[in-house]
Design an enzyme around this catalytic site. Structure first.
Site, mmCIF file in Angstrom:
data_model
loop_
_atom_site.group_PDB
_atom_site.id
_atom_site.type_symbol
_atom_site.label_atom_id
_atom_site.label_comp_id
_atom_site.label_asym_id
_atom_site.label_seq_id
_atom_site.Cartn_x
_atom_site.Cartn_y
_atom_site.Cartn_z
ATOM 1 N N ASN A 194 0.223 0.928 5.984
ATOM 2 C CA ASN A 194 0.928 0.137 4.978
ATOM 3 C C ASN A 194 1.706 -0.946 5.707
ATOM 4 O O ASN A 194 2.571 -0.642 6.531
ATOM 5 C CB ASN A 194 1.893 1.018 4.169
ATOM 6 C CG ASN A 194 2.816 0.197 3.275
ATOM 7 O OD1 ASN A 194 2.462 -0.900 2.854
ATOM 8 N ND2 ASN A 194 3.995 0.724 3.011
ATOM 9 N N GLY A 195 1.385 -2.209 5.416
ATOM 10 C CA GLY A 195 2.096 -3.297 6.073
ATOM 11 C C GLY A 195 1.162 -4.447 6.381
ATOM 12 O O GLY A 195 0.060 -4.552 5.831
ATOM 13 N N GLY B 264 -0.534 0.504 -5.092
ATOM 14 C CA GLY B 264 -1.848 -0.065 -4.872
ATOM 15 C C GLY B 264 -2.863 0.523 -5.821
ATOM 16 O O GLY B 264 -2.966 1.750 -5.921
ATOM 17 N N CYS C 227 0.862 -1.174 0.000
ATOM 18 C CA CYS C 227 0.000 0.000 0.000
ATOM 19 C C CYS C 227 0.897 1.222 0.000
ATOM 20 O O CYS C 227 2.118 1.125 0.159
ATOM 21 C CB CYS C 227 -0.900 0.039 1.247
ATOM 22 S SG CYS C 227 -2.113 -1.296 1.344
ATOM 23 N N TYR D 240 11.547 -4.364 -7.008
ATOM 24 C CA TYR D 240 10.321 -4.236 -7.792
ATOM 25 C C TYR D 240 9.337 -3.166 -7.326
ATOM 26 O O TYR D 240 8.829 -2.396 -8.132
ATOM 27 C CB TYR D 240 9.619 -5.608 -7.815
ATOM 28 C CG TYR D 240 8.231 -5.619 -8.391
ATOM 29 C CD1 TYR D 240 7.985 -5.208 -9.700
ATOM 30 C CD2 TYR D 240 7.142 -6.053 -7.633
ATOM 31 C CE1 TYR D 240 6.708 -5.228 -10.235
ATOM 32 C CE2 TYR D 240 5.854 -6.079 -8.163
ATOM 33 C CZ TYR D 240 5.649 -5.666 -9.474
ATOM 34 O OH TYR D 240 4.393 -5.681 -9.992
#
Length: 477
Positions: free
Chosen positions: A114-115, A40, A13, A255
């Site tokens: 985020n996580g 995201g 995210c 990536y």
């Protein structure tokens, strides 16, 4: 629904936040989320406050789709936080979009995450047994409830008490009626940085590329275990959780992150370029041209060409106007989706020995289709190089990974993978080569668990056996 790039690890995210008395915080957050869109594409949201009221606008789809008609607005708004989501816990539903907003005895709070929490199931069960009602199936709501139930006097103390109970990877942006708060887990799994605009507005972002978009100067990264609080008195720093052994996600450099970002002092572009150079040194592949699987393989492919002296050219064209959620999960339509997403340039590859560079192979299905596509376009040979080691183990820290049996490297050797995808040869970057590709960051500060099974956080049996993004939806079935 199925993402047509199903051969890839899925993004986690992105979070963004602004504190400003002079600038349009809603617009800045919108622009910041645009820059973080790669992290995201399922949903997006922005929450704002004017110091008395708090509002949120959330929706399914890309940032420009969610806010096509109007951004959230209040007179005298001065704090905003935003979120772009790829679901790692909970279905892709409107109810699970972020930021979340809650009213509690201490006032109002909004939170974006985020996580992935590795002990969320245990905490949620305990809270439910105490009467807590959950409205979503995401682990973010666990954090919101812990903060709301804390009996500490200040919001800073409430947050510190709450995060002491959670484990895993988390970067949080939290908004109260008068503060913007950001914090990072004690091992620094996910990136988070601080910026400041010329007008003095404070900005926090998952990646530095979003700071550039809003005209903010990069100040520094949030340290692992640190909480920063921005209000009218400026910026304050707290040790929220005692820092532990660093374990930043190596896939940010392979990536996830945009190549124009710098994370913890390491240029993403420089790392990927060096990965390509290391691939050339290790593989010693010879060919007529080097091509990439766009876009994530571009930088590594250019590094391979630079090191080997073999010309780099476009061999595959990516259609950037394909939506990510309209393809139905049938094999025939998945095959069509790959052809819609990528197409070979016949004039570039015909009669050539092609070295194709990609960042990773997860299931191998898409790689096989691309190899077949190049052969159909007339490629004489296809030699594939991958700028990461074989992925043999799941991730529990905020990446939507398959169960291990779906990871092709968990069940096949490199030679078997080569045969499966139909390439003439195949080389994965070694773990040693990957470590050497970090030009400024300390390679010992990274998490390589998806390659070597060395998980930095000990997880409960429930976490490992129940590692499913739909865990909170399936457990009552």
């Amino acid at each position: 629904m199925v993402d047509i790039t199903s051969n890839k690890w899925k993004e986690e995210c992105g979070v963004f936040g602004v504190f400003s008395r002079t600038e349009d915080v809603s617009m800045l957050t919108y622009l910041g989320l645009y820059a973080l869109q790669h992290r995201g594409q399922e949903s997006a949201g922005i929450a704002i406050t004017d110091g008395a009221w708090m509002d949120v606008n959330r929706g399914m789809g890309l940032v420009n789709e969610v806010f096509r008609h109007q951004l959230p607005h209040m007179e005298n708004q001065y704090i905003a936080i935003g979120h772009v989501r790829y679901s790692t816990t909970g279905s892709s539903l409107l109810a699970n979009t972020q930021p979340l907003i809650a009213n509690y005895c201490g006032g109002k709070i909004s939170l974006a995450h985020n996580g992935n929490l590795t002990n969320a199931a245990e905490i949620r069960r305990s809270l439910e047994e105490q009467g807590t009602i959950f409205q979503t199936s995401i682990d973010t709501e666990v954090i919101v409830n812990l903060i709301a139930r804390s009996r500490k006097s200040t919001i800073e103390e409430k947050i510190i008490e709450s995060v002491a109970q959670i484990k895993g990877a988390y970067c949080l942006t939290i908004m109260t009626e008068n503060k913007l708060i950001a914090l990072r887990d004690p091992q620094g799994f996910r990136p988070l940085c601080i910026g400041k605009t010329e007008e003095g507005s404070w900005v926090v972002s998952s990646e530095s590329c979003a700071l550039d978009v809003v005209g903010a100067e990069f100040i520094r990264d949030v340290k692992p275990g640190e909480m920063v609080v921005m209000d009218d008195d400026g910026l304050k720093s707290y040790e929220c959780v005692k820092p532990q052994k660093r374990a930043s996600c190596i896939f940010e450099y392979i990536y996830f992150a945009r190549p124009d970002s710098t994370i913890d002092g390491q240029s993403v572009h420089a790392a990927r370029f060096m990965m390509g150079r290391m691939l050339a040194r290790e593989s010693k592949f010879k060919g007529d041209i080097v091509i990439s699987v766009p876009d994530s393989g571009n930088t590594a492919a250019s590094g391979f060409a630079y090191e080997s002296g073999i010309p780099y050219c476009e061999g595959l064209i990516k259609n950037r106007y394909i939506g990510r959620t309209f393809i139905q999960p049938t094999q025939k339509k998945r095959d069509t989706a790959v052809r819609l997403k990528l197409n070979a340039i016949k004039e570039a590859v015909k009669g050539k020995s092609v070295i194709m560079v990609d960042d990773s192979i997860v299931r191998g299905t898409t790689s096989g289709k691309i190899v077949k596509m190049l052969r159909k376009a007339g490629a004489k040979e296809v030699h594939m190089c991958v700028s990461s080691p074989p992925i043999g183990y799941p991730c529990y820290y905020g990446i939507d990974t398959s169960v291990r049996k779906e990871l092709i490297a968990a069940t096949k050797t490199v030679e078997e993978i080569r045969e499966y995808i139909g390439a003439d040869s195949l080389h994965f970057l070694s773990l040693e080569g990957l470590r050497a590709s970090l030009t400024t960051a300390n390679p010992d500060d990274m998490c390589y668990a998806c390659f070597n099974n060395a998980y930095p956080i000990e997880m409960s049996k429930e976490t490992v056996t129940g590692a499913d993004k739909y865990v909170f939806e399936q457990r009552h079935k």
